[in-house]
Design a protein around this motif. Structure first.
Motif, PDB file in Angstrom:
ATOM      1  N   TYR A 210       3.462  -1.173  -1.482  1.00  0.00           N
ATOM      2  CA  TYR A 210       2.342  -1.543  -0.785  1.00  0.00           C
ATOM      3  C   TYR A 210       2.904  -2.192   0.417  1.00  0.00           C
ATOM      4  CZ  TYR A 210       3.870  -5.955  -3.295  1.00  0.00           C
ATOM      5  OH  TYR A 210       4.527  -7.003  -3.620  1.00  0.00           O
TER       6      TYR A 210
ATOM      7  N   VAL B  69      -7.267   1.390  -2.288  1.00  0.00           N
ATOM      8  CA  VAL B  69      -6.217   1.994  -2.581  1.00  0.00           C
ATOM      9  C   VAL B  69      -6.503   3.656  -2.672  1.00  0.00           C
ATOM     10  CG1 VAL B  69      -4.375   2.422  -4.320  1.00  0.00           C
ATOM     11  CG2 VAL B  69      -5.507   0.377  -3.936  1.00  0.00           C
TER      12      VAL B  69
ATOM     13  N   ALA C  92       1.156  -5.812  -7.946  1.00  0.00           N
ATOM     14  CA  ALA C  92       0.617  -6.579  -6.839  1.00  0.00           C
ATOM     15  C   ALA C  92      -0.894  -6.463  -6.862  1.00  0.00           C
ATOM     16  CB  ALA C  92       0.815  -5.796  -5.518  1.00  0.00           C
TER      17      ALA C  92
ATOM     18  N   PRO D 147      -9.525  -7.991  -5.471  1.00  0.00           N
ATOM     19  CA  PRO D 147      -8.452  -7.000  -5.172  1.00  0.00           C
ATOM     20  C   PRO D 147      -8.402  -6.367  -6.606  1.00  0.00           C
ATOM     21  CG  PRO D 147      -7.891  -9.393  -5.816  1.00  0.00           C
ATOM     22  CD  PRO D 147      -9.418  -9.454  -5.535  1.00  0.00           C
TER      23      PRO D 147
ATOM     24  N   ALA E  38      -1.764  -8.409   0.319  1.00  0.00           N
ATOM     25  CA  ALA E  38      -1.171  -6.707   0.044  1.00  0.00           C
ATOM     26  C   ALA E  38      -2.192  -5.938   0.231  1.00  0.00           C
ATOM     27  CB  ALA E  38      -0.697  -6.963  -1.409  1.00  0.00           C
ATOM     28  N   ILE E  39      -1.840  -4.830   1.035  1.00  0.00           N
ATOM     29  CA  ILE E  39      -2.691  -3.819   1.320  1.00  0.00           C
ATOM     30  C   ILE E  39      -1.914  -2.469   1.299  1.00  0.00           C
ATOM     31  CG2 ILE E  39      -4.028  -5.186   2.723  1.00  0.00           C
ATOM     32  CD1 ILE E  39      -2.672  -3.658   5.151  1.00  0.00           C
ATOM     33  N   THR E  40      -2.762  -1.265   1.232  1.00  0.00           N
ATOM     34  CA  THR E  40      -2.070  -0.001   1.175  1.00  0.00           C
ATOM     35  C   THR E  40      -2.875   0.698   2.415  1.00  0.00           C
ATOM     36  OG1 THR E  40      -3.813   0.829  -0.540  1.00  0.00           O
ATOM     37  CG2 THR E  40      -1.549   0.016  -1.126  1.00  0.00           C
TER      38      THR E  40
ATOM     39  N   SER F 274     -10.528  -3.074   3.939  1.00  0.00           N
ATOM     40  CA  SER F 274     -10.999  -3.838   2.548  1.00  0.00           C
ATOM     41  C   SER F 274     -12.441  -4.466   2.654  1.00  0.00           C
ATOM     42  CB  SER F 274     -10.046  -5.107   2.403  1.00  0.00           C
ATOM     43  OG  SER F 274     -10.183  -6.067   3.481  1.00  0.00           O
TER      44      SER F 274
ATOM     45  N   VAL G 121      -3.763  -5.917  -4.864  1.00  0.00           N
ATOM     46  CA  VAL G 121      -3.957  -5.096  -3.416  1.00  0.00           C
ATOM     47  C   VAL G 121      -5.441  -5.456  -3.002  1.00  0.00           C
ATOM     48  CG1 VAL G 121      -4.036  -2.855  -2.213  1.00  0.00           C
ATOM     49  CG2 VAL G 121      -2.465  -3.557  -3.924  1.00  0.00           C
ATOM     50  N   ARG G 122      -5.540  -5.983  -1.721  1.00  0.00           N
ATOM     51  CA  ARG G 122      -6.817  -6.362  -1.250  1.00  0.00           C
ATOM     52  C   ARG G 122      -7.519  -5.273  -0.711  1.00  0.00           C
ATOM     53  NH1 ARG G 122      -9.786 -10.208  -2.069  1.00  0.00           N
ATOM     54  NH2 ARG G 122     -10.813  -9.651  -0.266  1.00  0.00           N
TER      55      ARG G 122
END
Length: 246
Positions: free
Chosen positions: A235, A179, A173, A227, A242-244, A69, A175-176
């Motif tokens: 995720y 992606v 979500a 994000p 929240a990350i992927t 991130s 997501v931080r």
């Protein structure tokens, strides 16, 4: 290895400058906004003291999960850098040091650099022994080889955040992390500045020696580090973020 591991190690890496050269460009030398997966693997391997070309299987798709991130708003700057060609004989008649014979005039090349970048890296490996080694060494603030952001001149420091359990979720979500995927179910914001980059993801050794890219991935992130709001998606949650993974 599954894209969502059971646990991961988290580091925050920062520096004054960074340059992750895009291999498809020549002049000016442009940079990715975030380090490619192969670069992250090289950073971690160097910090652990692994030799070049020795760690590709360890960081393969089957044996690792990585997420990154952007934690700062990055400013891009173009710099003119003088480059000397030092390809030459094993010993130089003008120098006592081997391989330092200058064979051409100085050439000025424009390099695009990132100013004051901060990245958070989430790393999980199938090899528990190496995971334990990373936890112990990084918690003590040690790095076998000097950490840098793309080029050896761009020195970097890191902060060990911790080793955390990972939980898997599905739904909407924020997501931080960047992606992965050619298409993502993004909820766009008019103030956001989205960036999509295709970068090398995996490396393998050549039969004749050396290395080569062995797979690419497309990543999307917000240029200021905000994000990404996604609709129905899979995720992971690590330490409340929240990350992927990829």
């Amino acid at each position: 290895m599954n894209d969502v591991p059971d646990e991961c190690i988290v580091l925050e890496i920062s520096g004054e400058f960074a340059h992750f050269r895009k291999p498809s460009t020549t002049s000016p030398a442009q940079t990715f906004g975030i380090p490619p997966r192969t670069t992250i693997a090289g950073m971690l391997a160097g910090m652990l003291g692994m030799e070049r070309d020795s760690y590709y299987d360890l960081f393969s798709h089957e044996n690792s999960s990585i997420a990154v991130s952007l934690e700062s708003s990055v400013r891009r700057l173009s710099l003119g850098i003088n480059i000397l060609t030092t390809d030459g004989p094993a010993s130089s008649p003008t120098s006592g040091r081997p391989g330092t014979h200058i064979t051409d005039h100085r050439q000025q090349t424009v390099f695009e650099v990132l100013c004051d970048p901060v990245y958070r890296v989430y790393a999980s490996l199938e090899d528990e022994t190496v995971m334990d080694q990373m936890e112990q060494q990084f918690a003590e603030g040690k790095s076998t080889y000097t950490l840098s952001l793309g080029l050896s001149e761009h020195l970097a420091t890191y902060e060990y955040i911790g080793r955390f359990d990972v939980s898997e979720h599905t739904g909407r979500a924020s997501v931080r992390s960047a992606v992965p995927g050619e298409e993502i179910d993004l909820i766009p914001s008019p103030e956001a500045r989205y960036v999509t980059e295709r970068s090398p993801a995996f490396m393998t050794t050549r039969e004749a020696g050396g290395r080569k890219a062995d797979g690419w991935q497309t990543l999307t992130y917000e240029r200021s580090g905000d994000p990404l709001d996604l609709r129905e998606t899979s995720y992971a949650v690590v330490n409340g973020n929240a990350i992927t993974f990829s």
